[in-house]
Design a protein around this motif. Structure first.
Motif, PDB file in Angstrom:
ATOM      1  N   VAL A 142     139.723 184.786  -8.895  1.00  0.00           N
ATOM      2  CA  VAL A 142     140.074 185.390 -10.189  1.00  0.00           C
ATOM      3  C   VAL A 142     140.620 184.327 -11.130  1.00  0.00           C
ATOM      4  O   VAL A 142     140.224 184.247 -12.307  1.00  0.00           O
ATOM      5  N   ASP A 143     141.529 183.491 -10.634  1.00  0.00           N
ATOM      6  CA  ASP A 143     142.046 182.387 -11.452  1.00  0.00           C
ATOM      7  C   ASP A 143     140.912 181.515 -11.974  1.00  0.00           C
ATOM      8  O   ASP A 143     140.888 181.102 -13.145  1.00  0.00           O
ATOM      9  N   GLU A 144     139.985 181.220 -11.091  1.00  0.00           N
ATOM     10  CA  GLU A 144     138.903 180.313 -11.448  1.00  0.00           C
ATOM     11  C   GLU A 144     138.015 180.912 -12.535  1.00  0.00           C
ATOM     12  O   GLU A 144     137.625 180.233 -13.496  1.00  0.00           O
ATOM     13  N   GLY A 166     138.265 169.470 -21.003  1.00  0.00           N
ATOM     14  CA  GLY A 166     139.280 168.438 -21.137  1.00  0.00           C
ATOM     15  C   GLY A 166     139.913 168.086 -19.802  1.00  0.00           C
ATOM     16  O   GLY A 166     139.632 168.703 -18.767  1.00  0.00           O
ATOM     17  N   GLU A 167     140.791 167.113 -19.829  1.00  0.00           N
ATOM     18  CA  GLU A 167     141.394 166.608 -18.588  1.00  0.00           C
ATOM     19  C   GLU A 167     142.130 167.693 -17.799  1.00  0.00           C
ATOM     20  O   GLU A 167     141.950 167.795 -16.580  1.00  0.00           O
ATOM     21  N   LEU A 224     142.361 171.114 -12.755  1.00  0.00           N
ATOM     22  CA  LEU A 224     142.417 172.375 -12.026  1.00  0.00           C
ATOM     23  C   LEU A 224     141.147 172.630 -11.230  1.00  0.00           C
ATOM     24  O   LEU A 224     141.188 173.140 -10.105  1.00  0.00           O
ATOM     25  N   ARG A 225     139.996 172.248 -11.786  1.00  0.00           N
ATOM     26  CA  ARG A 225     138.740 172.470 -11.070  1.00  0.00           C
ATOM     27  C   ARG A 225     138.680 171.603  -9.811  1.00  0.00           C
ATOM     28  O   ARG A 225     138.128 172.009  -8.781  1.00  0.00           O
ATOM     29  N   GLU A 277     131.226 171.737  -5.563  1.00  0.00           N
ATOM     30  CA  GLU A 277     131.157 170.679  -6.574  1.00  0.00           C
ATOM     31  C   GLU A 277     130.640 171.287  -7.880  1.00  0.00           C
ATOM     32  O   GLU A 277     129.558 171.863  -7.944  1.00  0.00           O
ATOM     33  N   TYR A 278     131.468 171.157  -8.920  1.00  0.00           N
ATOM     34  CA  TYR A 278     131.058 171.646 -10.242  1.00  0.00           C
ATOM     35  C   TYR A 278     130.170 170.630 -10.938  1.00  0.00           C
ATOM     36  O   TYR A 278     130.207 169.426 -10.659  1.00  0.00           O
TER      37      TYR A 278
END
Length: 787
Positions: free
Chosen positions: A30-32, A304-305, A310-311, A321-322
């Motif tokens: 959910v956070d993601e 952004g950074e 977070l990712r 892996e995004y």
């Protein structure tokens, strides 16, 4: 409910505790999804969405709330109101994760229990997150429609969700379905509007022990100051003095304390008739790397950074892996959307590849849905009561009993007719269907505005009486105080609860009515506005609300201008066409007629404008005036042109004293040779619903341009009958000199408003005398426009 609510809460906690490790995975997903959707849209509210994740998932998964993910329209599901409507990304993310588990399960096993109904039309999936806050996509605030029928109110404006949730709880209690609960989620910033105070009082007074507030206590809103720096106290002191049961969790982002608090509030023991509130101490922006008010409404810069930091945490934790890590967003919109889609899919793969997790979560969701009852045996409006609003006799005004009408020559205020009609419709409903049609309330003005009639008997049938939480839970007149905003919200909330077997096609529930002075009508606009929006787009049918602007016009004379409804009742016009029907009956006998006519139509809101003073009921036959039944058409001709004289123009008249005074001078018009057509302007919306032939016979385009209006309201709010500035120039309204009226007796104030019989006669004389000049000006305007 089982005999021991406390035992139920303990049992549910023990079951939930065994799944906390799985809940943690759901929370991470959910956070993601919250972060991904806000990153790629660069709009929305991350802080409050993240701080409420634990309390929301505990409510959804613990068994505290009985609900059905796949069929959110089920009649006896518990209801969820996201009063903090700006945190809607949280709900979108939760629904997307849950529906993904169900979708994967169905693809894997082919089990029809996990198939999306209606081809998935109501299933919000992660693909929908790509269109957050875009036209035709997911709304920027909470709305009860389409793929978000899980939500049971449209929210976003602070303070609007709580009283509407209370109204829903009231409808359930009054229907004998108090075991069905209403959950409302809010932050302490949302507790600062006055409606919060009004709701806390009202919910206790109405005995709404099926209402559960869940409060995210994080101490920040939008601006820099902490809420605690300007609002004293704690959630305990904010609610306990109002008679609520209060529980809480100091560790509002830990599963154990949060789940105990949710279950204790929803399923634990408590004082009879007491609503419950659970608070959760959290950090706004939990885990987002931007906190407190800074996290309220601004996501991190796209790609952004902080976003990638977070990712990377998620990638490391779950081994995925995004795409585009540490890189800027693609400049091309199509490439950006493609990256977003692939990264959403990557996040959801954590769930899809974990067969055990998919099985557990999909099974859990179906198990919770199985707890939703198909029937509630104690329901008081089922059986023959379910067909009340299909009974044509309820609104068949031509066959209402003779006792409904006042005889010519009687002296009656039009407001008294509301009381007589209200008594009859609820008595008819009781005799024929064993239930009431309406619940009603007023701002400590029940008798004054005659809305108390809904509680009285008629035709030998006993009245339902005042609603009393202990002594008369079957009452229909709610004991509300001076809480106009919350009264309106209670009414619209109650009217949104549909007990029909198929709420998509029929309505079974309560219609409602609320009243106050016309001058205070603006206090009711906010809830009515949201109800109108919900009724327009919601897939489920809703009921109707009568918005009574009582004691309107300058006729509220002795109360003086603080109480005159001259401008303020214009707020009832601030809706799209078809969403409200305004009614301006001028005399007693027109009131039941126009109410019945308006309630037959599709509009969810009927705005009834009434006045205080008595007038003499006209002898229509002697005056050559059409029957009061003609008021159902929205406008009718009181006096037509005399065929043997030159025409002087059309007069549209609206309001009680104005029409009464004009009727008094009808003989003077003939004596003075004033050959005018007089049209009773009762309801512009009902009039527009008539066939073209009738509309042309009453008020053709030529009539409208060669016209004046006479109204007890202001020029600005009489625009439905004023077609052109030249018409306005000759019209007679209470604001003729662009000043507030003062006060005095009815006669004095009407004279000051230049609406006395003599002033009306003078105005008509001027209007007729200047007819050639008026028409010449119109021709000149048209000639100039054609050059």
């Amino acid at each position: 409910m089982d005999g021991s609510k406390g035992g139920s809460a303990a049992r549910l906690y023990a079951e939930a505790e065994r799944s906390f490790e799985r809940w943690e995975v759901v929370k991470d997903l959910v956070d993601e999804l919250i972060d991904l959707m806000l990153n790629y849209r660069q709009s929305g509210h991350p802080g409050g969405s993240r701080s409420k994740v634990h309390l929301t998932l505990a409510t959804m998964l613990s068994g505290a709330m009985r609900w059905d993910l796949l069929r959110p329209w089920r009649t006896y599901s518990d209801r969820f109101v996201l009063s903090a409507g700006h945190t809607i990304p949280l709900i979108y993310a939760c629904l997307a994760v849950f529906n993904e588990a169900v979708r994967v399960r169905h693809r894997r096993d082919g089990d029809p229990r996990f198939a999306f109904p209606d081809g998935g039309r109501h299933a919000l999936t992660w693909e929908d997150l790509l269109d957050l806050r875009r036209n035709g996509g997911l709304s920027g605030h909470a709305e009860m429609e389409g793929k978000t029928l899980f939500l049971k109110w449209n929210t976003g404006p602070s303070g609007h969700g709580m009283p509407s949730a209370a109204g829903q709880a009231l409808a359930l209690k009054r229907a004998g379905c108090g075991e069905v609960k209403v959950f409302a989620v809010e932050g302490e910033g949302g507790l600062t509007p006055g409606a919060s105070h009004e709701t806390r009082n009202s919910a206790w007074g109405l005995g709404l022990d099926n209402l559960v507030f869940l409060i995210d206590w994080n101490d920040f809103g939008i601006d820099d100051q902490a809420i605690s720096s300007v609002v004293p106290g704690t959630p305990q002191s904010w609610f306990e003095p109002y008679g609520w049961k209060v529980v809480g969790a100091e560790q509002g982002s830990e599963w154990g304390p949060v789940t105990r608090a949710v279950l204790e509030a929803a399923r634990g023991d408590g004082p009879a008739g007491a609503p419950a509130m659970a608070w959760f101490k959290t950090r706004k922006g939990r885990g987002y790397l931007k906190y407190d008010n800074k996290s309220h409404g601004a996501p991190h810069p796209m790609n952004g950074e902080p976003f990638w930091t977070l990712r990377k945490q998620f990638m490391e934790r779950y081994g995925v892996e995004y795409e585009g890590v540490d890189g800027p967003p693609p400049a091309d919109p199509a490439a950006l959307r493609a990256q977003a889609s692939r990264n959403f899919a990557t996040a959801m793969s954590v769930l899809g590849r974990d067969e055990e997790m998919v099985t557990w979560l999909s099974d859990r969701l179906l198990a919770i849905a199985a707890e939703v009852p198909e029937r509630v045996e104690s329901c008081k409006i089922g059986g023959k009561g379910a067909g009340l609003f299909e009974d044509a006799r309820l609104l068949d005004f031509r066959n209402y009993p003779d006792a409904m009408w006042a005889a010519p020559g009687e002296s009656q205020p039009n407001r008294a007719a509301l009381g007589r009609w209200g008594a009859w419709v609820n008595s008819f409903a009781r005799r024929e269907h064993g239930r009431p049609a309406f619940l009603a309330c007023s701002a400590d003005l029940a008798d004054s505005t005659n809305i108390s009639g809904f509680a009285k008997g008629a035709d030998g049938v006993e009245g339902w009486g005042w609603y009393q939480r202990e002594k008369n839970p079957d009452g229909v007149l709610l004991p509300q105080e001076i809480t106009e905003f919350t009264n309106a919200a209670l009414c619209v909330g109650a009217a949104s609860v549909n007990f029909a077997d198929d709420p998509k096609t029929g309505f079974n529930g309560f219609w409602t009515a609320c009243s106050t002075y016309g001058s205070f009508s603006y206090l009711k606009y906010g809830p009515m506005r949201l109800f109108s929006q919900l009724a327009q787009d919601c897939d489920l049918r809703v009921g109707k609300v009568i918005w009574i602007a009582g004691h309107s016009g300058p006729e509220t004379a002795e109360d003086s201008r603080t109480h005159f409804g001259i401008f303020a009742p214009g707020v009832t016009q601030l809706f799209p066409e078809g969403q409200v029907i305004d009614l301006h009956p001028w005399e007693f006998n027109e009131v039941p007629v126009v109410l019945a006519a308006a309630l037959r139509e599709k509009a969810p809101i009927v705005a009834l404008h009434l006045t205080r003073p008595k007038i003499t009921i006209p002898d229509r036959e002697a005056l050559g005036m059409p029957s009061h039944f003609e008021a159902a058409r929205g406008a009718y001709v009181i006096r037509d042109y005399r065929s043997n004289r030159p025409r002087g123009g059309t007069i549209f008249v609206q309001g009680t004293s104005t029409t009464d005074n004009l009727v008094k001078i009808l003989p003077e018009l003939d004596k003075a040779g004033l050959n005018v057509k007089i049209v009773a302007a009762i309801s512009p919306q009902l009039f527009r619903l008539q066939d073209r032939a009738y509309r042309e016979s009453v008020a053709s385009d030529a009539d409208r341009w060669d016209a004046m209006a006479i109204s007890n309201r202001s020029r600005r709010v009489t625009q439905d009958w004023i077609a052109h500035p030249l018409v306005a120039q000759y019209s007679l309204t209470s604001d003729w000199d662009d000043r507030w009226r003062t006060g005095g007796s009815v006669e004095e104030v009407i004279a000051e408003a230049r609406l006395s019989p003599g002033a009306i006669l003078e105005g008509i004389e001027r209007f007729v005398r200047d007819r050639e000049k008026r028409l010449a000006r119109l021709r000149g305007i048209l000639d100039a426009a054609s050059k």
